[in-house]
Design a protein around this motif. Sequence first.
Motif, mmCIF file in Angstrom:
data_model
loop_
_atom_site.group_PDB
_atom_site.id
_atom_site.type_symbol
_atom_site.label_atom_id
_atom_site.label_comp_id
_atom_site.label_asym_id
_atom_site.label_seq_id
_atom_site.Cartn_x
_atom_site.Cartn_y
_atom_site.Cartn_z
ATOM 1 N N PRO A 38 25.060 67.283 -74.042
ATOM 2 C CA PRO A 38 25.347 65.916 -74.487
ATOM 3 C C PRO A 38 25.069 65.674 -75.962
ATOM 4 N N LYS A 39 23.991 66.242 -76.479
ATOM 5 C CA LYS A 39 23.645 66.010 -77.880
ATOM 6 C C LYS A 39 24.710 66.580 -78.820
ATOM 7 N N GLU A 40 25.425 67.617 -78.377
ATOM 8 C CA GLU A 40 26.474 68.186 -79.212
ATOM 9 C C GLU A 40 27.672 67.254 -79.314
ATOM 10 N N ILE A 41 27.966 66.565 -78.243
ATOM 11 C CA ILE A 41 29.063 65.607 -78.252
ATOM 12 C C ILE A 41 28.668 64.369 -79.048
ATOM 13 N N VAL A 42 27.462 63.887 -78.837
ATOM 14 C CA VAL A 42 27.008 62.673 -79.512
ATOM 15 C C VAL A 42 26.899 62.884 -81.018
ATOM 16 N N ALA A 43 26.571 64.091 -81.449
ATOM 17 C CA ALA A 43 26.533 64.371 -82.894
ATOM 18 C C ALA A 43 27.894 64.115 -83.537
ATOM 19 N N VAL A 44 28.949 64.494 -82.841
ATOM 20 C CA VAL A 44 30.301 64.260 -83.368
ATOM 21 C C VAL A 44 30.661 62.777 -83.274
ATOM 22 N N MET A 45 30.227 62.121 -82.212
ATOM 23 C CA MET A 45 30.466 60.689 -82.089
ATOM 24 C C MET A 45 29.841 59.927 -83.258
ATOM 25 N N LEU A 46 28.644 60.301 -83.637
ATOM 26 C CA LEU A 46 27.986 59.660 -84.778
ATOM 27 C C LEU A 46 28.785 59.871 -86.053
ATOM 28 N N MET A 47 29.280 61.077 -86.258
ATOM 29 C CA MET A 47 30.093 61.358 -87.439
ATOM 30 C C MET A 47 31.352 60.512 -87.451
ATOM 31 N N MET A 48 31.997 60.391 -86.291
ATOM 32 C CA MET A 48 33.249 59.643 -86.222
ATOM 33 C C MET A 48 33.041 58.152 -86.460
ATOM 34 N N LEU A 49 31.869 57.647 -86.091
ATOM 35 C CA LEU A 49 31.560 56.229 -86.257
ATOM 36 C C LEU A 49 30.894 55.910 -87.588
ATOM 37 N N SER A 50 30.505 56.910 -88.330
ATOM 38 C CA SER A 50 29.733 56.696 -89.549
ATOM 39 C C SER A 50 30.391 55.689 -90.488
ATOM 40 N N ASN A 68 32.470 57.261 -93.056
ATOM 41 C CA ASN A 68 33.689 57.963 -92.631
ATOM 42 C C ASN A 68 34.822 56.943 -92.565
ATOM 43 N N THR A 69 35.350 56.582 -93.723
ATOM 44 C CA THR A 69 36.221 55.408 -93.824
ATOM 45 C C THR A 69 37.711 55.713 -93.797
ATOM 46 N N TYR A 70 38.108 56.991 -93.749
ATOM 47 C CA TYR A 70 39.543 57.313 -93.832
ATOM 48 C C TYR A 70 40.054 58.052 -92.602
ATOM 49 N N MET A 71 39.238 58.176 -91.585
ATOM 50 C CA MET A 71 39.657 58.830 -90.347
ATOM 51 C C MET A 71 40.061 57.778 -89.331
ATOM 52 N N THR A 72 41.310 57.814 -88.906
ATOM 53 C CA THR A 72 41.751 56.940 -87.829
ATOM 54 C C THR A 72 42.909 57.587 -87.093
ATOM 55 N N GLY A 73 43.053 57.258 -85.831
ATOM 56 C CA GLY A 73 44.123 57.814 -85.016
ATOM 57 C C GLY A 73 43.903 59.250 -84.598
ATOM 58 N N GLN A 74 42.663 59.735 -84.726
ATOM 59 C CA GLN A 74 42.380 61.129 -84.422
ATOM 60 C C GLN A 74 41.737 61.264 -83.047
#
Length: 253
Positions: free
Chosen positions: A221-233, A236-242
């Motif tokens: 779970p911690k491996e998935i949540v680490a990426v979730m944090l990055m995606m929500l950061s 991280n203002t230019y990532m969308t639709g991914q």
Amino acid sequence: MDPLLDFTGKVAVITGAAQGFGKLLSQELAKRGAKLVISDINEAGVHQVADDIAATGAEVVAMKCDVSKDESCKAMVDTALEYFGRVDIGVNNAGIAHEFMPLHIIDESIMDHQFAINVKGVQFGMRHQIAQMLKQGEGAILNVSSMAGLGGAARGSAYSMAKHAVIGLTKTGAVEYGRDNIRINAICPFFTLTPMVTNFADEEKQKKMARGAPMNRLGEPKEIVAVMLMMLSPSNTYMTGQCIAVDGGVSAF
């Protein structure tokens, strides 16, 4: 704190927070300064998570939410506004699986249950989160799909159908609201050691499932949540639709 992981003052609403990804993400966001409204159909479970988070000094409100009901998802956003005045982050994480079975014996009741929670639950959440984010002029939404939403899932057809729909919602939302400074992405994990897996797969079954990944193990779970944090950061203002696969290499085949 590293700005990439600084959520100070951000208000997040998270469904399915009594266990698994939702619980761990709630804890990690709280550590990083976020204010939380967390929910689950398991009312006692989500209140225990909230009590544990509150004991650390973080601001958190827990509530029961049946994501298959539009009014329940609206109540989450209304609660966030009541306590914190805004919604910066929406995480539509609540979901269910079904027993492995061949496609030709999946009946309508199984499909209806999958779509009520895994699809309507995401759309209802997005609907009310976006409405508030439009008023604010910004926001970030993360939907939880699956590797079963990116490809076929043998003996899991109804679940796969629903998780493909989550990706459709994610991409469509990103296209519609990109100009409004609302980012909408999805994460697509491979089998991970959350209760959704461990409650129906014993150790032997887990070993068989792990063989499908080049890393020859299931996710933590911690491996998935680490990426979730990055995606929500907030940085991280230019990532969308991914729709990001976190899959031990499965998508490399």
